[in-house]
Scaffold this motif. Structure first.
Motif, PDB file in Angstrom:
ATOM      1  N   GLY A  79       0.790  -1.232   0.000  1.00 21.75           N
ATOM      2  CA  GLY A  79       0.000   0.000   0.000  1.00 21.75           C
ATOM      3  C   GLY A  79       0.818   1.275   0.000  1.00 21.75           C
ATOM      4  O   GLY A  79       0.270   2.362   0.184  1.00 21.75           O
ATOM      5  N   LEU A  80       2.104   1.185  -0.268  1.00 21.40           N
ATOM      6  CA  LEU A  80       2.966   2.363  -0.194  1.00 21.40           C
ATOM      7  C   LEU A  80       3.206   3.049  -1.530  1.00 21.40           C
ATOM      8  O   LEU A  80       3.568   4.224  -1.569  1.00 21.40           O
ATOM      9  N   ARG A  81       3.000   2.332  -2.649  1.00 19.02           N
ATOM     10  CA  ARG A  81       3.296   2.889  -3.965  1.00 19.02           C
ATOM     11  C   ARG A  81       2.173   2.590  -4.945  1.00 19.02           C
ATOM     12  O   ARG A  81       1.423   1.639  -4.774  1.00 19.02           O
ATOM     13  N   VAL A  82       2.138   3.380  -6.002  1.00 25.73           N
ATOM     14  CA  VAL A  82       1.226   3.111  -7.109  1.00 25.73           C
ATOM     15  C   VAL A  82       2.032   3.226  -8.401  1.00 25.73           C
ATOM     16  O   VAL A  82       2.888   4.100  -8.537  1.00 25.73           O
ATOM     17  N   VAL A  83       1.816   2.288  -9.322  1.00 27.95           N
ATOM     18  CA  VAL A  83       2.406   2.359 -10.650  1.00 27.95           C
ATOM     19  C   VAL A  83       1.256   2.664 -11.603  1.00 27.95           C
ATOM     20  O   VAL A  83       0.133   2.194 -11.401  1.00 27.95           O
ATOM     21  N   TYR A  84       1.524   3.484 -12.624  1.00 26.97           N
ATOM     22  CA  TYR A  84       0.456   3.908 -13.529  1.00 26.97           C
ATOM     23  C   TYR A  84       1.022   4.291 -14.889  1.00 26.97           C
ATOM     24  O   TYR A  84       2.228   4.410 -15.064  1.00 26.97           O
ATOM     25  N   VAL A  85       0.128   4.487 -15.862  1.00 26.28           N
ATOM     26  CA  VAL A  85       0.491   4.890 -17.217  1.00 26.28           C
ATOM     27  C   VAL A  85       0.362   6.411 -17.301  1.00 26.28           C
ATOM     28  O   VAL A  85      -0.590   6.987 -16.769  1.00 26.28           O
ATOM     29  N   SER A  86       1.310   7.043 -17.989  1.00 22.91           N
ATOM     30  CA  SER A  86       1.270   8.492 -18.123  1.00 22.91           C
ATOM     31  C   SER A  86       1.746   8.917 -19.503  1.00 22.91           C
ATOM     32  O   SER A  86       2.624   8.298 -20.088  1.00 22.91           O
ATOM     33  N   GLY A  87       1.164   9.997 -20.006  1.00 24.31           N
ATOM     34  CA  GLY A  87       1.603  10.569 -21.276  1.00 24.31           C
ATOM     35  C   GLY A  87       0.675  11.667 -21.737  1.00 24.31           C
ATOM     36  O   GLY A  87      -0.348  11.948 -21.121  1.00 24.31           O
ATOM     37  N   GLN A  88       1.032  12.297 -22.820  1.00 24.05           N
ATOM     38  CA  GLN A  88       0.269  13.398 -23.375  1.00 24.05           C
ATOM     39  C   GLN A  88      -0.784  12.902 -24.355  1.00 24.05           C
ATOM     40  O   GLN A  88      -0.487  12.095 -25.215  1.00 24.05           O
ATOM     41  N   GLY A  89      -2.009  13.396 -24.217  1.00 22.24           N
ATOM     42  CA  GLY A  89      -3.083  13.051 -25.147  1.00 22.24           C
ATOM     43  C   GLY A  89      -3.249  11.556 -25.298  1.00 22.24           C
ATOM     44  O   GLY A  89      -3.205  10.815 -24.331  1.00 22.24           O
ATOM     45  N   GLU A  94       4.082   5.609 -21.106  1.00 23.52           N
ATOM     46  CA  GLU A  94       5.160   5.225 -20.212  1.00 23.52           C
ATOM     47  C   GLU A  94       4.625   4.884 -18.828  1.00 23.52           C
ATOM     48  O   GLU A  94       3.600   5.399 -18.393  1.00 23.52           O
ATOM     49  N   LEU A  95       5.356   4.014 -18.128  1.00 25.58           N
ATOM     50  CA  LEU A  95       4.972   3.636 -16.772  1.00 25.58           C
ATOM     51  C   LEU A  95       5.754   4.472 -15.771  1.00 25.58           C
ATOM     52  O   LEU A  95       6.960   4.688 -15.926  1.00 25.58           O
ATOM     53  N   LYS A 107       8.786   8.477 -10.123  1.00 23.10           N
ATOM     54  CA  LYS A 107       9.876   7.928 -10.915  1.00 23.10           C
ATOM     55  C   LYS A 107       9.356   7.304 -12.196  1.00 23.10           C
ATOM     56  O   LYS A 107       8.435   6.495 -12.163  1.00 23.10           O
ATOM     57  N   ARG A 108       9.967   7.678 -13.304  1.00 21.78           N
ATOM     58  CA  ARG A 108       9.637   7.075 -14.601  1.00 21.78           C
ATOM     59  C   ARG A 108      10.302   5.700 -14.661  1.00 21.78           C
ATOM     60  O   ARG A 108      11.494   5.562 -14.429  1.00 21.78           O
ATOM     61  N   LEU A 109       9.510   4.668 -14.985  1.00 20.72           N
ATOM     62  CA  LEU A 109      10.021   3.305 -15.023  1.00 20.72           C
ATOM     63  C   LEU A 109      10.370   2.828 -16.419  1.00 20.72           C
ATOM     64  O   LEU A 109      11.223   1.965 -16.581  1.00 20.72           O
ATOM     65  N   THR A 110       9.679   3.342 -17.442  1.00 19.04           N
ATOM     66  CA  THR A 110       9.953   2.909 -18.815  1.00 19.04           C
ATOM     67  C   THR A 110      10.184   4.115 -19.711  1.00 19.04           C
ATOM     68  O   THR A 110       9.566   5.169 -19.533  1.00 19.04           O
ATOM     69  N   THR A 111      11.074   3.946 -20.656  1.00 22.46           N
ATOM     70  CA  THR A 111      11.348   4.956 -21.685  1.00 22.46           C
ATOM     71  C   THR A 111      11.657   4.188 -22.954  1.00 22.46           C
ATOM     72  O   THR A 111      12.728   3.600 -23.072  1.00 22.46           O
ATOM     73  N   ASN A 112      10.710   4.149 -23.859  1.00 21.70           N
ATOM     74  CA  ASN A 112      10.914   3.390 -25.086  1.00 21.70           C
ATOM     75  C   ASN A 112       9.893   3.805 -26.128  1.00 21.70           C
ATOM     76  O   ASN A 112       9.118   4.725 -25.904  1.00 21.70           O
ATOM     77  N   ASP A 113       9.891   3.131 -27.254  1.00 22.23           N
ATOM     78  CA  ASP A 113       8.959   3.437 -28.342  1.00 22.23           C
ATOM     79  C   ASP A 113       7.672   2.627 -28.260  1.00 22.23           C
ATOM     80  O   ASP A 113       6.856   2.689 -29.166  1.00 22.23           O
ATOM     81  N   ASP A 146      11.882  -1.070  -9.730  1.00 19.32           N
ATOM     82  CA  ASP A 146      12.646   0.144 -10.017  1.00 19.32           C
ATOM     83  C   ASP A 146      12.818   0.368 -11.518  1.00 19.32           C
ATOM     84  O   ASP A 146      13.491   1.294 -11.954  1.00 19.32           O
ATOM     85  N   GLY A 147      12.200  -0.477 -12.353  1.00 19.58           N
ATOM     86  CA  GLY A 147      12.255  -0.330 -13.803  1.00 19.58           C
ATOM     87  C   GLY A 147      13.396  -1.079 -14.467  1.00 19.58           C
ATOM     88  O   GLY A 147      13.521  -1.053 -15.691  1.00 19.58           O
ATOM     89  N   THR A 148      14.204  -1.776 -13.697  1.00 16.11           N
ATOM     90  CA  THR A 148      15.339  -2.512 -14.270  1.00 16.11           C
ATOM     91  C   THR A 148      14.948  -3.940 -14.623  1.00 16.11           C
ATOM     92  O   THR A 148      13.895  -4.427 -14.232  1.00 16.11           O
ATOM     93  N   SER A 149      15.807  -4.595 -15.366  1.00 19.91           N
ATOM     94  CA  SER A 149      15.686  -6.020 -15.727  1.00 19.91           C
ATOM     95  C   SER A 149      14.368  -6.343 -16.430  1.00 19.91           C
ATOM     96  O   SER A 149      13.663  -7.279 -16.066  1.00 19.91           O
ATOM     97  N   ARG A 150      14.082  -5.584 -17.469  1.00 22.05           N
ATOM     98  CA  ARG A 150      12.880  -5.830 -18.276  1.00 22.05           C
ATOM     99  C   ARG A 150      13.067  -7.125 -19.064  1.00 22.05           C
ATOM    100  O   ARG A 150      14.049  -7.282 -19.791  1.00 22.05           O
ATOM    101  N   ILE A 151      12.105  -8.039 -18.926  1.00 23.20           N
ATOM    102  CA  ILE A 151      12.157  -9.340 -19.593  1.00 23.20           C
ATOM    103  C   ILE A 151      10.850  -9.563 -20.354  1.00 23.20           C
ATOM    104  O   ILE A 151       9.764  -9.392 -19.791  1.00 23.20           O
TER     105      ILE A 151
END
Length: 170
Positions: A79-89, A94-95, A107-113, A146-151
């Motif tokens: 109950g301490l954190r929330v992860v969500y989707v964010s972006g313009q329009g 990005e997560l 903290k931004r977790l993903t940066t990609n296309d 923390d956004g690392t080790s994407r599999i």
């Protein structure tokens, strides 16, 4: 959109937050005392932000105050954190992760296309599963909180794998 609470024992139905306008993507906090939801700004096109509502006191806290769309919240098991989707329009893709105790420390977790969406914390709170829409397919990925080790869990081409979910034992 409206949110109702239905008591399975009594069958009573209670409309929650009738004064808030369009809301959605509601998720209870693990202790059942709060709700994290998405509230659409009625005055600004394509602006949605996350809000926390304490069910006992009725206190409402706007967690994000961003232009664009913030949606798809998943609350960590502690109950301490929330992860969500964010972006313009309509390019929300990005997560991000945000501590619920403060709007600072986002903290931004993903940066990609890819168009990253549908995040969900693992039962032990150490990983996040999500779907990512690429050019011709949508696949499921797992990463550390923390956004690392994407599999990649799936690598299908021309297939759309969406709405991943954990089993209770992870």
């Amino acid at each position: 959109n409206e949110l109702f609470l239905y008591d399975l024992g009594s069958g009573a139905e209670t409309r929650l937050f009738p004064e808030m306008g369009q809301i959605g993507d509601a998720q209870f906090t693990p202790d059942g005392k709060g709700v994290i939801l998405v509230r659409t700004d009625q005055n600004l096109k394509d602006v949605c932000n996350l809000m926390s509502v304490d069910l006992e006191s009725g206190k409402k806290v706007l967690l994000t105050q961003e232009p664009g769309r913030q949606y798809g919240p998943s609350v960590s098991p502690d109950g301490l954190r929330v992860v969500y989707v964010s972006g313009q329009g309509w390019n929300a893709k990005e997560l991000w992760q945000l501590p619920l105790a403060s709007s600072k420390g986002k903290k931004r977790l993903t940066t990609n296309d890819f168009y990253d969406t549908d995040p969900e914390f693992s039962p032990d709170g150490t990983q996040i599963v999500f779907s990512a829409l690429g050019e011709n397919s949508e696949n499921i990925y797992i990463m550390n909180v923390d956004g690392t080790s994407r599999i990649a869990v799936t690598t299908d081409v021309s297939v759309y794998n969406t709405k991943p979910s954990w089993s209770p034992d992870g």
